[in-house]
Design a protein around this motif. Structure first.
Motif, PDB file in Angstrom:
ATOM      1  N   LEU A  47      90.150 -34.269 -21.732  1.00  0.00           N
ATOM      2  CA  LEU A  47      89.991 -35.712 -21.567  1.00  0.00           C
ATOM      3  C   LEU A  47      91.281 -36.448 -21.911  1.00  0.00           C
ATOM      4  O   LEU A  47      91.665 -37.420 -21.270  1.00  0.00           O
ATOM      5  CB  LEU A  47      88.861 -36.241 -22.455  1.00  0.00           C
ATOM      6  CG  LEU A  47      87.462 -35.706 -22.195  1.00  0.00           C
ATOM      7  CD1 LEU A  47      86.443 -36.556 -22.923  1.00  0.00           C
ATOM      8  CD2 LEU A  47      87.168 -35.687 -20.712  1.00  0.00           C
ATOM      9  N   ILE A  48      91.919 -35.948 -22.955  1.00  0.00           N
ATOM     10  CA  ILE A  48      93.198 -36.558 -23.344  1.00  0.00           C
ATOM     11  C   ILE A  48      94.244 -36.240 -22.280  1.00  0.00           C
ATOM     12  O   ILE A  48      95.066 -37.077 -21.909  1.00  0.00           O
ATOM     13  CB  ILE A  48      93.652 -36.022 -24.718  1.00  0.00           C
ATOM     14  CG1 ILE A  48      92.562 -36.242 -25.770  1.00  0.00           C
ATOM     15  CG2 ILE A  48      94.957 -36.669 -25.142  1.00  0.00           C
ATOM     16  CD1 ILE A  48      92.300 -37.687 -26.119  1.00  0.00           C
ATOM     17  N   ALA A  49      94.178 -34.993 -21.793  1.00  0.00           N
ATOM     18  CA  ALA A  49      95.133 -34.590 -20.758  1.00  0.00           C
ATOM     19  C   ALA A  49      94.973 -35.466 -19.526  1.00  0.00           C
ATOM     20  O   ALA A  49      95.941 -35.863 -18.886  1.00  0.00           O
ATOM     21  CB  ALA A  49      94.907 -33.119 -20.387  1.00  0.00           C
ATOM     22  N   MET A  50      93.718 -35.771 -19.212  1.00  0.00           N
ATOM     23  CA  MET A  50      93.450 -36.591 -18.046  1.00  0.00           C
ATOM     24  C   MET A  50      94.149 -37.944 -18.146  1.00  0.00           C
ATOM     25  O   MET A  50      94.678 -38.481 -17.177  1.00  0.00           O
ATOM     26  CB  MET A  50      91.949 -36.804 -17.914  1.00  0.00           C
ATOM     27  CG  MET A  50      91.550 -37.493 -16.664  1.00  0.00           C
ATOM     28  SD  MET A  50      90.023 -38.409 -16.921  1.00  0.00           S
ATOM     29  CE  MET A  50      90.580 -39.714 -17.959  1.00  0.00           C
ATOM     30  N   ALA A  51      94.147 -38.519 -19.353  1.00  0.00           N
ATOM     31  CA  ALA A  51      94.795 -39.805 -19.548  1.00  0.00           C
ATOM     32  C   ALA A  51      96.310 -39.643 -19.698  1.00  0.00           C
ATOM     33  O   ALA A  51      97.034 -40.619 -19.830  1.00  0.00           O
ATOM     34  CB  ALA A  51      94.208 -40.496 -20.776  1.00  0.00           C
ATOM     35  N   GLY A  52      96.754 -38.386 -19.693  1.00  0.00           N
ATOM     36  CA  GLY A  52      98.190 -38.134 -19.839  1.00  0.00           C
ATOM     37  C   GLY A  52      98.698 -38.547 -21.211  1.00  0.00           C
ATOM     38  O   GLY A  52      99.812 -39.027 -21.345  1.00  0.00           O
ATOM     39  N   ALA A  53      97.835 -38.385 -22.233  1.00  0.00           N
ATOM     40  CA  ALA A  53      98.189 -38.935 -23.541  1.00  0.00           C
ATOM     41  C   ALA A  53      98.262 -37.888 -24.636  1.00  0.00           C
ATOM     42  O   ALA A  53      98.095 -38.195 -25.807  1.00  0.00           O
ATOM     43  CB  ALA A  53      97.187 -40.022 -23.927  1.00  0.00           C
ATOM     44  N   GLN A  54      98.541 -36.616 -24.224  1.00  0.00           N
ATOM     45  CA  GLN A  54      98.559 -35.560 -25.250  1.00  0.00           C
ATOM     46  C   GLN A  54      99.563 -35.836 -26.363  1.00  0.00           C
ATOM     47  O   GLN A  54      99.239 -35.703 -27.539  1.00  0.00           O
ATOM     48  CB  GLN A  54      98.891 -34.181 -24.651  1.00  0.00           C
ATOM     49  CG  GLN A  54      97.858 -33.640 -23.710  1.00  0.00           C
ATOM     50  CD  GLN A  54      98.299 -33.790 -22.276  1.00  0.00           C
ATOM     51  OE1 GLN A  54      98.799 -34.844 -21.877  1.00  0.00           O
ATOM     52  NE2 GLN A  54      98.121 -32.737 -21.485  1.00  0.00           N
ATOM     53  N   ASP A  55     100.777 -36.230 -25.986  1.00  0.00           N
ATOM     54  CA  ASP A  55     101.824 -36.442 -27.000  1.00  0.00           C
ATOM     55  C   ASP A  55     101.407 -37.504 -28.000  1.00  0.00           C
ATOM     56  O   ASP A  55     101.524 -37.335 -29.209  1.00  0.00           O
ATOM     57  CB  ASP A  55     103.136 -36.851 -26.329  1.00  0.00           C
ATOM     58  CG  ASP A  55     103.726 -35.698 -25.521  1.00  0.00           C
ATOM     59  OD1 ASP A  55     103.204 -34.565 -25.670  1.00  0.00           O
ATOM     60  OD2 ASP A  55     104.682 -35.935 -24.762  1.00  0.00           O
ATOM     61  N   LEU A  56     100.895 -38.581 -27.430  1.00  0.00           N
ATOM     62  CA  LEU A  56     100.461 -39.691 -28.258  1.00  0.00           C
ATOM     63  C   LEU A  56      99.361 -39.246 -29.210  1.00  0.00           C
ATOM     64  O   LEU A  56      99.370 -39.546 -30.406  1.00  0.00           O
ATOM     65  CB  LEU A  56      99.926 -40.790 -27.330  1.00  0.00           C
ATOM     66  CG  LEU A  56      99.896 -42.204 -27.853  1.00  0.00           C
ATOM     67  CD1 LEU A  56     101.318 -42.667 -28.176  1.00  0.00           C
ATOM     68  CD2 LEU A  56      99.274 -43.126 -26.816  1.00  0.00           C
ATOM     69  N   PHE A  57      98.409 -38.492 -28.658  1.00  0.00           N
ATOM     70  CA  PHE A  57      97.273 -38.048 -29.461  1.00  0.00           C
ATOM     71  C   PHE A  57      97.719 -37.091 -30.555  1.00  0.00           C
ATOM     72  O   PHE A  57      97.341 -37.236 -31.715  1.00  0.00           O
ATOM     73  CB  PHE A  57      96.231 -37.387 -28.550  1.00  0.00           C
ATOM     74  CG  PHE A  57      94.962 -37.007 -29.264  1.00  0.00           C
ATOM     75  CD1 PHE A  57      93.922 -37.923 -29.382  1.00  0.00           C
ATOM     76  CD2 PHE A  57      94.795 -35.737 -29.816  1.00  0.00           C
ATOM     77  CE1 PHE A  57      92.756 -37.590 -30.043  1.00  0.00           C
ATOM     78  CE2 PHE A  57      93.633 -35.399 -30.482  1.00  0.00           C
ATOM     79  CZ  PHE A  57      92.599 -36.323 -30.592  1.00  0.00           C
TER      80      PHE A  57
END
Lengths: 310, 484
Positions: A47-57
């Motif tokens: 789900l995080i990958a989908m938002a392209g927000a792995q680094d942020l997370f």
């Protein structure tokens, strides 16, 4: 119509759609969770990958636990694509074009954003989550209906539709991407029996299950599901349907030739690709290509009609 | 629950607009007083609640700046449901006085940017203009259409203890408040429809079309549908609600500086999805100094580079004209009676508040000696900032203010503390007197129009004389009613 106004309306369309799709995805993931046998949990990381927000997370969290992921996707201020951030961005964009939108629509956008913030705790609790997400989806749909029913169907409205349809196509590809890849540890786990569940869940994330059943008259199989989501002419969240809507809106605007050309390229490519036969890796690659094509359509819209950057 | 008894209403020592010193309603307010007295306190309170709710729902807001919230916040507009009533015959005189005043002020501004006859005639000292922060040398020699510089003027009126109406100040730059005047009437109609059975207050809602006509008359191109826009600094400006409201009401675009550009032909264009569209008239709600980074503040992001050039070339009309604020200076204000005599050869219909110019040594000495009984104002501030109300100040505040005053006397004027009139206002289910002022709006182009009444602002805090919405003020509907 002013370029700045066109741009703001376009982003209202995109952000509202983003909030709604994120809510659908979270709701479906939570429901799948309940269907799986004990000890097996769907991964939250995609789900995080989908938002392209792995680094942020990952900068803020040590692992992808359910509560952390939900909080991040629902209400995190740091995550620009969380539901709350999307609604705030929709509201801020709507604020600057209050003279363009029917008054009730502005009031509802305003309320939508306030409600989502005020009820956040409800959304974070397991018990309240379903209702919370449902309300996000319903309010967004109410807004869409209100705008369809009370706003002039002029250029401004078509910019709203452009934003909505591009975002919807983009979100549909993202949802398919995470849902076809690594959601369940299927290999060698004896879980093949649950494969159907996974595809049902994918359809549900897009509110597509019932419509799939009606139009495909087939059992839920990977190939048919992909075909339906990419190429159905009737289902309003299929990629093809979105592209046709984009085309229709583009044609109402002046100087649309080059944007239409880019769109046609994307469309013919998508419609001629046999997605139903594609294994995971090529499908993933193909989805990347579709997203790049959608970005190009956005860039073209932006350079044709929006304010030039400072 | 007890009904309102006007016998126990404590009008205080000033003029009350509704109730006289014998605690009887004034003639034009009889029905209103009777109607209010027929309602019990709960009924009144529930009307007030309904009004507050309506305002919230209608999204009538203003923006205040706050350090705590690191920026601007939207507040709903405070409104009191008891209207302020003015008899039509009195209003006729006020209207006449306002037209006279604004006509003279426009002549004055035009003169200042041309031959400066009024200075040569020795009526106004040259140094006042030379030192005015609102005089724009860039505007010298320009002749706007009809000789009008201040197309939209908002003059503040107050009524003193004896009932005399004075002009307190003239706002000739970007006066705001007219949208609230219009919305106040809508809210009153919604929550107090019975009032309109006994009264037929003269309508106010033709203002947007009058404004439209006035702006259209300025168009440099002789075409049937000139392109007119409202230029706003943007969503964080305190009057953004009004900017978007007026654009909406007039059916014209609400633009920001970045939406416009000036091309090589000196014409102003807006960037639209169909390509550039020429703009004829700009109702600008951006201050002079931010209008055009080429001519004024070079770092302004709000403005349009080359706008002044386009205006000078006669390719676009700006309302209000840049430089009109020179007559907004409160030192200039003190000369307005002389200005009216000089240009029109008439006696002023509306009096000025007696004013001491602190630049004059005797006036300064007198002001310093009597600070407690004076209102001292900076010459070029608006919104009630930077002023001293002597009667409501502490000794320490007065000492500090005196220092500032001595450092820069040119920048201050002093006036007696007026006993601003009051209107009954609902305070915790009771009627209490609260001080009010009145801001009518005067439109000037090919013809002149004055709003029917204006925006009544009310100081909601007991005893307070400060009516600015940024400082705890609210507002009331204002009725002009013919006497039967």
């Amino acid at each position: 119509m002013l370029s700045r106004v066109a741009e703001n309306i376009y982003w209202v369309g995109r952000y509202l759609e983003r909030a709604e799709n994120t809510a659908r995805l979270l709701a479906a993931n939570a429901a799948l969770h309940l269907d799986l046998p004990r000890g097996i949990t769907p991964a939250w990381e995609p789900l995080i990958a989908m938002a392209g927000a792995q680094d942020l997370f990952e900068a803020q969290h040590s692992d992808y636990s359910e509560p952390e992921v939900i909080r991040f996707m629902l209400g995190s201020e740091q995550n620009p694509s969380s539901i709350l951030s999307s609604l705030r961005a929709a509201r801020e964009n709507a604020r600057t074009i209050r003279d363009y939108m029917p008054r009730e629509a502005w009031e509802l956008i305003n309320k939508h954003h306030l409600d989502a913030g005020e009820r956040l705790d409800e959304g974070l609790s397991k018990r309240g989550r379903h209702e919370y997400l449902k309300r996000i989806i319903l309010t967004t749909q109410t807004l869409n209906g209100m705008l369809a029913g009370t706003m002039n169907h002029d250029q401004g409205y078509h910019f709203l539709l452009l934003g909505r349809n591009i975002e919807r196509a983009d979100m549909t590809t993202r949802i398919i991407d995470v849902r076809t890849d690594g959601l369940l540890p299927l290999e060698n786990s004896g879980l093949q029996a649950f494969e159907t569940l996974q595809w049902v869940s994918l359809l549900r994330s897009l509110s597509a299950y019932q419509m799939y059943r009606r139009s495909m008259q087939a059992r839920v199989r990977r190939g048919d599901v992909l075909l339906f989501l990419f190429q159905s002419a009737d289902f309003p969240r299929s990629i093809r349907h979105n592209l046709c809507n984009i085309e229709r809106s583009l044609k109402t605007l002046p100087n649309h030739e080059s944007a239409i050309r880019i769109l046609y390229q994307a469309k013919s490519r998508i419609l001629s690709t046999p997605v139903e036969k594609m294994p995971c890796a090529p499908l993933h690659h193909f989805i990347d290509q579709v997203q790049i094509a959608l970005d190009r359509v956005h860039d073209e819209i932006s350079s044709a009609w929006f304010l030039p950057p400072h | 629950m007890k009904n309102i008894d006007w016998k126990t209403y404590e009008a205080g020592k000033v003029w009350d607009e509704l109730i006289d010193t014998e605690n009887r309603p004034r003639p034009h307010g009889e029905q209103l007083a009777r109607l209010l007295a027929g309602m019990d306190a709960d009924e009144l309170a529930s009307r007030q609640t309904a009004a507050d709710l309506a305002i919230k729902e209608m999204g009538i807001t203003f923006t205040v700046y706050s350090d705590e919230t690191r920026g601007a916040i939207d507040r709903t507009w405070p409104f009191d449901i008891v209207p302020r009533i003015i008899a039509k015959n009195e209003w006729d005189t006020i209207e006449k006085g306002l037209k006279q005043r604004v006509t003279a002020l426009n002549r004055f501004i035009d003169d200042l940017y041309h031959d400066q006859e009024i200075i040569r005639a020795g009526i106004i000292p040259r140094e006042i203009i030379a030192s005015s922060s609102n005089f724009r040398p860039q505007c010298v020699g320009i002749s706007p259409r009809f000789g009008v510089w201040a197309h939209i003027c908002g003059s503040d009126l107050v009524r003193d203890r004896d009932g005399t109406v004075y002009v307190l100040e003239d706002n000739l730059r970007v006066p705001s408040g007219v949208s609230y005047m219009l919305e106040n009437r809508l809210v009153t109609k919604r929550v107090f429809p019975e009032l309109f059975e006994d009264y037929a207050p003269l309508p106010v809602d033709d203002y947007p079309s009058q404004l439209y006509d006035a702006l259209a008359a300025l168009s440099p191109r002789d075409i049937e549908y000139p392109e007119m826009v409202v230029l706003t600094p943007g969503v964080y400006n305190s009057a953004y609600f009004e900017h978007s409201y007026l654009a909406q009401q007039m059916g014209c675009e609400l633009v920001e500086g970045r939406d416009l550009y000036v091309d090589g032909d000196d014409c102003v264009y807006m960037r639209t999805v169909g390509g550039p569209a020429r703009v004829d008239v700009i109702y600008r709600r951006v201050d002079d100094l931010f209008l055009d980074p080429e001519a004024f503040h070079p770092d302004s992001l709000l403005g349009v580079p080359g706008l002044l050039r386009a205006w000078k070339a006669g390719k676009v009309a700006l309302a209000n004209a840049p430089g009109a604020g020179v007559a907004d200076d409160k030192v200039v204000y003190s000369y307005v009676p002389d200005i009216i005599e000089f240009y029109l050869g008439e006696k002023p219909v509306l009096p000025n508040v007696p004013t001491w110019r602190c630049m004059e040594p005797e006036a300064l000495a007198d002001t310093l000696a009597n600070l407690e009984n004076r209102v001292v104002k900076p010459a070029n501030e608006s919104g009630g900032y930077g002023m001293l109300v002597g009667s409501a100040s502490t000794e320490k505040e007065r000492e500090e203010f005196a220092k500032r005053l001595k450092q820069d006397p040119r920048n201050y004027i002093a006036q007696p503390v007026l006993g601003l009139s009051t209107v009954p206002t609902i305070v915790e289910k009771r009627m209490e007197p609260r001080h009010v002022d009145l801001r009518p709006f005067i439109l000037s182009a090919d013809q002149q129009q004055v709003t029917m009444g204006g925006l009544t602002r009310v100081a909601l805090r007991q005893g307070s004389l400060v009516v600015n919405s940024s400082q705890g003020g609210g507002s009331k509907d204002t009725w002009i009613v013919p006497l039967r």
